[in-house]
Design a protein around this motif. Sequence first.
Motif, PDB file in Angstrom:
ATOM      1  N   ALA A   1       0.830  -1.209   0.000  1.00  0.00           N
ATOM      2  CA  ALA A   1       0.000   0.000   0.000  1.00  0.00           C
ATOM      3  C   ALA A   1       0.861   1.255   0.000  1.00  0.00           C
ATOM      4  N   ALA A   2       1.914   1.253   0.804  1.00  0.00           N
ATOM      5  CA  ALA A   2       2.804   2.408   0.855  1.00  0.00           C
ATOM      6  C   ALA A   2       3.535   2.589  -0.466  1.00  0.00           C
TER       7      ALA A   2
ATOM      8  N   LEU B   1       4.868   3.580   8.385  1.00  0.00           N
ATOM      9  CA  LEU B   1       4.195   3.521   7.086  1.00  0.00           C
ATOM     10  C   LEU B   1       2.680   3.624   7.256  1.00  0.00           C
ATOM     11  N   LEU B   2       2.132   2.907   8.233  1.00  0.00           N
ATOM     12  CA  LEU B   2       0.694   2.967   8.478  1.00  0.00           C
ATOM     13  C   LEU B   2       0.263   4.377   8.865  1.00  0.00           C
ATOM     14  N   ALA B   3       1.091   5.040   9.675  1.00  0.00           N
ATOM     15  CA  ALA B   3       0.766   6.408  10.082  1.00  0.00           C
ATOM     16  C   ALA B   3       0.716   7.331   8.869  1.00  0.00           C
TER      17      ALA B   3
ATOM     18  N   ILE C   1       5.216   6.105  -0.766  1.00  0.00           N
ATOM     19  CA  ILE C   1       5.512   6.462   0.614  1.00  0.00           C
ATOM     20  C   ILE C   1       6.720   5.660   1.090  1.00  0.00           C
ATOM     21  N   THR C   2       7.692   6.347   1.635  1.00  0.00           N
ATOM     22  CA  THR C   2       8.892   5.681   2.141  1.00  0.00           C
ATOM     23  C   THR C   2       9.094   6.044   3.609  1.00  0.00           C
ATOM     24  N   VAL C   3      10.046   5.376   4.232  1.00  0.00           N
ATOM     25  CA  VAL C   3      10.341   5.631   5.636  1.00  0.00           C
ATOM     26  C   VAL C   3      11.845   5.778   5.801  1.00  0.00           C
TER      27      VAL C   3
END
Length: 322
Positions: A82-83, A143-145, A88-90
């Motif tokens: 999903a990320a 990632l969920l945040a 979306i990365t971290v």
Amino acid sequence: MRKWLVISAAAVWLAGCSPDSPPPPGPNAPTAATSRPVEQKQVMATVNGESIYMDELNDLLVRSHGLPMARQLIANELVRQAAGGQNITVTDQEVQTAKDRALEQIFGAAATGEHRQKLLAQFLDRYSISRRQWTLTMQRNVLLAKLAEPRVSINEQELRDAFGDKYGRKVVVRHIQTASLADAQQVISKLADGADFAELVKSESTNQATAKNGGQMEPIGTKQPNIPPAMRQAALGLKTPGELSEPVQVGTTFHLLKLMRVIEPQDVKFEDVKQQLTTELRDRKLRAMQQRVFQELLGAAKIEYVNPHIKEQADMAEGPQP
């Protein structure tokens, strides 16, 4: 929908792939026996020179812990996909920040440095979580945040409700829950004859969760969503410690409330604590949204267990699907 208890742990699935078919062997080609090396098993340990192989250990682990660990792997893969779909990365710093916040919530702000690391080691050991699993847990939470954050909003009324709940008048009560109005009236008669409220909680209350604490509930304010409105109204209507409420009906049960003490409102201005309230409320809503996002990902996913042992465990755990 499947009911999952997910502890973040692991990584991504490694999908096997078949090699391209080789060309037919020529007349002088070596035979399979001479061209293909004998598969070497990976040794886990030796005992007096005799080998114990990793496949034996793996088989035992899959049979005993396969399903919980598989669910952890799947949870992380769902969030990763999903990320990735939203670019979306971290970063390492974001993961470290998430670790620090989690440790502060678990152990308190006073535990720092080496002492905090010792507490963490004990915590991970207690729940059989490795350091690698801990790091992957934090990565997934970040990632969920990020997936959930765009869906979180706070309005002025919510902030004022939070202000009233945190700084407004509250009451602390004990309660006895009964199955009928007649039972509640009998409790009132016993109290009138001098019976102790806390003792009657033990013998008369049908709510075992609060009975263990003498019937005492958490402080009740004006906006707590976990307190039924009728009970909240009755509790806040009590004025003098020791005062007893009339029977309060909640669904099919009845409750008697005894006021223990009043927590008077604090002399705090809304504007002085608005930013703090915003942060606290956003954090609560973000955690709830993270759970919602994960459940949505899980509900939309097509998950198929290939390993027969894990598939059997999953079928037994989840039961027949509608």
